[in-house]
Write a protein that holds these residues in place. Sequence first.
Motif, PDB file in Angstrom:
ATOM      1  N   ASN A 150       0.849  -1.186   0.000  1.00  9.67           N
ATOM      2  CA  ASN A 150       0.000   0.000   0.000  1.00  9.67           C
ATOM      3  C   ASN A 150       0.886   1.239   0.000  1.00  9.67           C
ATOM      4  OD1 ASN A 150      -1.962   1.920   0.276  1.00  9.67           O
ATOM      5  ND2 ASN A 150      -2.777   1.160   2.225  1.00  9.67           N
ATOM      6  N   ASP A 206       0.059   4.153  -1.201  1.00  8.85           N
ATOM      7  CA  ASP A 206      -0.687   5.413  -1.158  1.00  8.85           C
ATOM      8  C   ASP A 206      -1.994   5.229  -0.380  1.00  8.85           C
ATOM      9  OD1 ASP A 206      -1.949   7.794  -1.550  1.00  8.85           O
ATOM     10  OD2 ASP A 206      -2.188   7.593  -3.720  1.00  8.85           O
ATOM     11  N   PRO A 207      -1.929   5.356   0.943  1.00  3.91           N
ATOM     12  CA  PRO A 207      -3.151   5.169   1.748  1.00  3.91           C
ATOM     13  C   PRO A 207      -4.258   6.163   1.394  1.00  3.91           C
ATOM     14  CG  PRO A 207      -1.193   5.052   3.129  1.00  3.91           C
ATOM     15  CD  PRO A 207      -0.732   5.526   1.777  1.00  3.91           C
ATOM     16  N   ASN A 254      -5.630   6.623  -1.358  1.00  4.29           N
ATOM     17  CA  ASN A 254      -6.600   6.072  -2.311  1.00  4.29           C
ATOM     18  C   ASN A 254      -7.329   4.845  -1.753  1.00  4.29           C
ATOM     19  OD1 ASN A 254      -4.796   3.944  -2.563  1.00  4.29           O
ATOM     20  ND2 ASN A 254      -3.946   4.645  -4.512  1.00  4.29           N
ATOM     21  N   ASP A 255      -7.155   4.570  -0.463  1.00  2.00           N
ATOM     22  CA  ASP A 255      -7.796   3.383   0.118  1.00  2.00           C
ATOM     23  C   ASP A 255      -9.320   3.484   0.070  1.00  2.00           C
ATOM     24  OD1 ASP A 255      -5.242   2.622   0.593  1.00  2.00           O
ATOM     25  OD2 ASP A 255      -5.397   2.535   2.781  1.00  2.00           O
ATOM     26  N   GLY A 294      -5.938  -2.277   0.365  1.00  4.00           N
ATOM     27  CA  GLY A 294      -5.328  -0.984   0.069  1.00  4.00           C
ATOM     28  C   GLY A 294      -4.052  -1.024  -0.757  1.00  4.00           C
ATOM     29  N   ASP A 335      -1.666  -1.025  -3.947  1.00  3.95           N
ATOM     30  CA  ASP A 335      -1.892  -0.167  -5.119  1.00  3.95           C
ATOM     31  C   ASP A 335      -0.673  -0.098  -6.037  1.00  3.95           C
ATOM     32  OD1 ASP A 335      -0.206   1.540  -3.662  1.00  3.95           O
ATOM     33  OD2 ASP A 335      -1.927   2.478  -2.674  1.00  3.95           O
ATOM     34  N   ARG A 359      -8.816   2.753  -6.686  1.00  2.78           N
ATOM     35  CA  ARG A 359      -8.202   2.368  -5.415  1.00  2.78           C
ATOM     36  C   ARG A 359      -6.790   1.821  -5.650  1.00  2.78           C
ATOM     37  NH1 ARG A 359     -13.708  -0.671  -4.101  1.00  2.78           N
ATOM     38  NH2 ARG A 359     -13.302  -1.102  -6.302  1.00  2.78           N
TER      39      ARG A 359
HETATM   40 CA    CA Z   1      -3.783   2.396  -1.244  1.00 10.56          CA
END
Ligand code: CA
Length: 628
Positions: free
Chosen positions: A139, A141-142, A144-145, A164, A166, A220
């Motif tokens: 993950n 980039d949190p 875009n979670d 999450g 990505d 996401r």
């Molecule tokens: Ca993410």
Amino acid sequence: MIKRISLTALLSLFSVSLLLAQPADIERVEPEFWWTGFLETELQLLVYGDDIGSSRASIDYPGVQLKQVISVENPNYLFLYLDVTDQAEPGTFTITFSKGGEVLTHDYTLLEREYSSTRHQGFDSSDLIYLLMPDRFANGDPSNDEIPGMIEGVDMDEPYARKGGDIKGISDNLQYIKDLGMTAIWLNPTFENDMPYNYEIGAGFYHGYAATDMYKVDRRFGTNEEFVEMIRKSQEMGMKVIMDKIHNHVGTHHWFIKDLPMADWIHDQSEVGNTNYRTDTIMDPYASEADFNATVKGWFVDEMPDLNQRNPLLADYLIQNTIWWIEYSGIDGIRMDTHPYPYQEYMAAWTRRLLQEYPDFNIVGEVWMQNVATTAWWQYDFPTQSGYNSYLPSVTDFPLYRSIVSGLNEDAGWDTGLARIYYTLGQDFLYTDPYLNVIFVDNHDLTRFMTSVNEDPAKFKLGLALLLTTRGIPQIYYGTEIMKMGGANDPDKRRLFPGGWPGDEINAFTEEGRRELGEKRNLPIPEVFNYLKTISEWRKDKEVIHTGDLTHFIPENNVYVYFRHNSEETVMVILNGSDEAQYLETARFNEILSGYKKAINILSGKTFELESPLYVSEHTAYILELSK
Ligand code: CA
């Protein structure tokens, strides 16, 4: 039913549509843009908008002709067929839709194709593929979670939920994958899967196999632009990218499923039910029609409507969607999910078209069959009874997978133990090109290899040594390098990569983290990681392993010996699958061994004189480069 209406016929209907005239709105034109310079000059545009179907369309652009306009059962669709001739220059033109007094316009762009030595390279037995599941790898980039307007967010406690992972997470760890010796990455699908979940029944769509928009990366995971940038970065680092595609089904929440263009766009589940998953019915000379129809027309699961590729408008749509992604993203290959399930003539047409436009490209079909014969049937040029040619270069080698797992676990006998692998490879005469088979010891649908070998590190290493030195295109599943375990249930075999999530206690992307993980789990993780890396790095430039001949000898006492050889060099592989160290008489290998005096074991770096007998430790692999 498809109603084909020519432009002139449509013009004659103009007076009728005038009476019904309402302002329309164009919601989608797919593909969003296209390119000049393809061998196939025909271009289908799917136009979607409220009551657009009765509009009159026109285009005025040099080199581009509007050949045909097709309206269908659903008035919200209009299909335009353009001829983008070789006279067409890249640029933007206006498509005019008129109905009654209303006129709508849509600007459409033709781009120039991009040619580069790092795009569309294909993949072959010189490659080593790293398969990763985007939601479960890292993950990066949190932010875009959770995406406003999208159904599912992240739930770290629910096994079937999204976690999450990505594109940023992949991009940030490309160096890790490269350092492991990988030359290609295969991503499980990245299309938008904005599906409602039901964790009770295991219906979570983090895996990506239920597309709701085939032209868009799931937000996401990131944007289309981030996806392309990650691919470019990977290719510039020397790693190819393989994209996962599915033409058998989409998700129930796909935008075109919610407003079907026509009834026969999909197979009617109330008539056909779900598939029997028995794809043997496709080549079985005694198969009943009922069984065959159930295989091909049945839905994969309730949440995945089965597409009818015999609908020519849909077939064109799907083929173009693939070409669009190849040209747009620069990918080097495709892994086609559930390859036998769609209509076989469609799959052949799709494969053929891609390879015509991109001759260096490669495609591997997920051909999950029980036997060598039924697997080989799917590879190009197989002498099928009907004359059918799949054109498919690569197939997934499930028979070899099965043999490896069984062979490492069972007692040795006439045809059991490592002999099982020997006999399976002995049927390679059935394949048009077994060197193009994608080979593996696990993947996102299978029990993790460490669990398959009952958590025995020695057997685990034997399997890896075999995988990376026998014929074929080896594929490693993310986490195998850190001895990840997990049974056949979906969440178990798709657990998170430690270190991929902010706050992870252990970061297995680092040497220090792998040491900690090994101590915590009481497993030789750093050793196994380095073992895999050693063979991977060595394999990269070993043409003899990529393309050299394979000569193997009947296993004795569960010791399997084979050679990879070409005019330049010879590699001897010894796999001792037995519980005992043995002395191996070498006289029976003389047809290849004679003249060679020395060997270097690439696993230990030790050089030794080739003597008879050779001492081989129990449950150990030897990869020996021979010299005179
Ligand atoms: Ca993410």
